[in-house]
Write an enzyme that holds these catalytic residues in place. Structure first.
Site, short mmCIF file in Angstrom:
data_model
loop_
_atom_site.label_atom_id
_atom_site.label_comp_id
_atom_site.label_asym_id
_atom_site.label_seq_id
_atom_site.Cartn_x
_atom_site.Cartn_y
_atom_site.Cartn_z
N SER A 102 0.83 -1.20 0.00
CA SER A 102 0.00 0.00 0.00
C SER A 102 0.87 1.25 0.00
CB SER A 102 -0.89 0.00 1.25
OG SER A 102 -1.58 1.22 1.35
N HIS A 136 0.28 4.46 0.90
CA HIS A 136 0.28 5.49 1.96
C HIS A 136 1.07 5.08 3.20
CE1 HIS A 136 -2.87 4.15 4.97
NE2 HIS A 136 -3.22 3.38 3.96
N THR A 171 -10.70 2.57 -14.66
CA THR A 171 -9.68 3.47 -15.21
C THR A 171 -8.57 3.70 -14.20
OG1 THR A 171 -11.37 4.53 -16.52
CG2 THR A 171 -9.33 5.77 -16.21
N CYS A 182 -10.65 0.72 24.81
CA CYS A 182 -11.42 1.96 24.70
C CYS A 182 -11.29 2.60 23.33
CB CYS A 182 -10.97 2.98 25.73
SG CYS A 182 -11.32 2.44 27.38
C1 LIG Z 1 -2.65 -0.38 6.51
C2 LIG Z 1 -2.65 -1.86 6.34
C3 LIG Z 1 -3.51 -2.48 5.42
C4 LIG Z 1 -4.56 -1.74 4.64
O1 LIG Z 1 -4.00 -0.94 3.64
P1 LIG Z 1 -4.90 0.24 3.01
O2 LIG Z 1 -4.11 0.74 1.86
O3 LIG Z 1 -5.09 1.25 4.08
O4 LIG Z 1 -6.20 -0.38 2.59
C5 LIG Z 1 -3.42 -3.85 5.27
N1 LIG Z 1 -2.53 -4.56 5.97
C6 LIG Z 1 -1.68 -4.00 6.86
C7 LIG Z 1 -0.71 -4.84 7.59
C8 LIG Z 1 -1.72 -2.63 7.07
O5 LIG Z 1 -0.91 -2.07 7.96
#
Ligand SMILES: *Cc1c(COP(=O)(O)O)cnc(C)c1O
Length: 387
Positions: free
Chosen positions: A199, A201, A237, A325
């Site tokens: 991913s 980000h 797309t 929490c």
């Molecule tokens: C953040 C994360 C995801 C999800 O990724 P996204 O791009 O936010 O959908 C999946 N697996 C792990 C281990 C993550 O840390």
């Protein structure tokens, strides 16, 4: 007030170089990569250049990579795609009890569709034992999915060993490498995986974009139907700006990985020892040896992680907790429970995940603030006074 971000496992800021690379693809280079005119060709070229760059970080061939909307979608496609395609061969899947919800919830869904899932336990350090995996394999097993590094405790699984077992038994091996890509080596051949999710980000790229590595010859069924983009595996797309951003982020991560790994490990260990020296009844969840460079997960007895988190936030420090929490489910972290911790031991957990912006100076202030927070909340709790 200075703000110190220590939640890089949740997300990271977009690196300036990444933003710069993306910008033209929102404006003058806005073409649809499927179009035959020059606008389309420009987009298509950016798409394929980006594929090469991301594949490069994984030691993969560009044609083994498809772009998705992120880690969650990559995990869904890997699991459902293999399951649906191979259900006549068998309906058994093996995963672990400490996976991200993107894996666990996908497995639960597959269970409602007639698949049988084994959730492997982990030891007190958060590691799965290869022998436990071996004894869970059945003749109907079609897929093993084991995360590379855990998002809460940073534990790095022995994937090479697991890969050998999977290959020997001719079972597909998928790994959720969202937390490890860009931080430690994730060479798909060294790891021996057939599928790998990542991913953008989590590695200083934009949100909403990710990729799935699919080893040549691995067949899976698409879970999104449409115009047949990404070899028919992911219609829609292409998000060219996002893809270009992910590619630039992957390049930067590759260039800085060695230096950043050593730097973050050093900062992490310094912070951990500063806190453990000063706070009694405190420990580290997970293992200090097979651990992501920037990850610390503290356990503090007699305090509530959420109180610590909010106090630290008031001091400009952003962290996270596995306490009940803070979760929507009102249950402590399934990862911490899997280590064998009691619910009350999970409540005082604090996850700190370091990244590029963090400095040695930050660590001193953070350590001091954590010590102050724990002391303050213990002083006002009956348990803290030993009652
Ligand atoms: C953040 C994360 C995801 C999800 O990724 P996204 O791009 O936010 O959908 C999946 N697996 C792990 C281990 C993550 O840390």
């Amino acid at each position: 007030m200075k703000r110190i971000y220590l939640d890089h496992s949740a997300t990271t800021p977009v690196a300036p170089e990444v933003l710069e690379a993306m910008l033209p693809y929102f404006t003058e280079k806005f073409g649809n990569a499927s179009s035959l005119h020059s606008f389309g060709l420009e987009a298509k070229q950016a798409l394929e250049e980006s594929r090469k760059k991301v594949a490069g970080l994984l030691g993969a061939d560009p044609e083994e990579l498809i772009f998705t909307s992120g880690g969650t979608e990559s995990d869904n496609l890997a699991l459902k795609g293999i399951a649906y395609r191979n259900k006549t061969k068998g309906r058994h899947i093996i995963t672990t009890s400490i996976e991200h919800p993107a894996i666990l919830e996908t497995c639960r869904k597959l269970e409602t569709e007639g698949f049988d899932v084994t959730y492997l336990p982990v030891n007190s350090e958060g590691l799965i034992e290869p022998e436990t995996l071996e004894s869970a394999i059945k003749s109907e097993t079609i897929l093993i999915s084991v995360m590379h590094a855990n998002n809460e405790i940073g534990t790095i699984q022995p994937l090479e060993e697991i890969g050998k077992i999977a290959a020997e038994k001719e079972i597909y091996l998928h790994t959720d490498a969202v937390q490890s890509v860009g931080k430690i080596s994730t060479d798909v051949n060294a790891l021996g995986v057939d599928l790998l999710s990542l991913s953008s980000h989590k590695l200083y790229g934009p949100k909403g974009i990710g990729a799935l590595y699919i080893r040549k010859g691995t067949r899976l069924e698409s879970i999104i139907q449409g115009g047949g983009h990404e070899r028919g595996l992911r219609s829609g797309t292409e998000n060219i700006a996002g893809i270009v951003g992910l590619a630039r982020a992957a390049e930067l991560a590759g260039e800085t990985m060695d230096i950043e790994r050593d730097r973050l490990t050093w900062l992490r260990d310094k912070l951990a020892s500063q806190v453990l020296d000063k706070v009694k009844d405190a420990w580290i969840n997970g293992t200090m040896t097979n651990r992501l460079p920037g990850n610390i997960n503290f356990g503090f007895r007699y305090v509530e992680g959420e109180s610590l988190l909010l106090f630290l936030d008031s001091k400009g420090i952003a962290v996270s907790t596995g306490s009940a929490c803070s979760s929507k489910k009102l249950e402590p972290s399934h990862v911490l429970l899997s280590l064998g911790l009691l619910p009350e031991e999970c409540h005082g957990s604090l996850r700190i995940t370091l990244g590029r912006s963090n400095t040695e100076e930050d660590m001193d202030y953070v350590a001091q603030s954590i010590v102050e927070a724990v002391e303050r909340f213990r002083a006002i709790s009956a348990l803290g006074r030993g009652a």
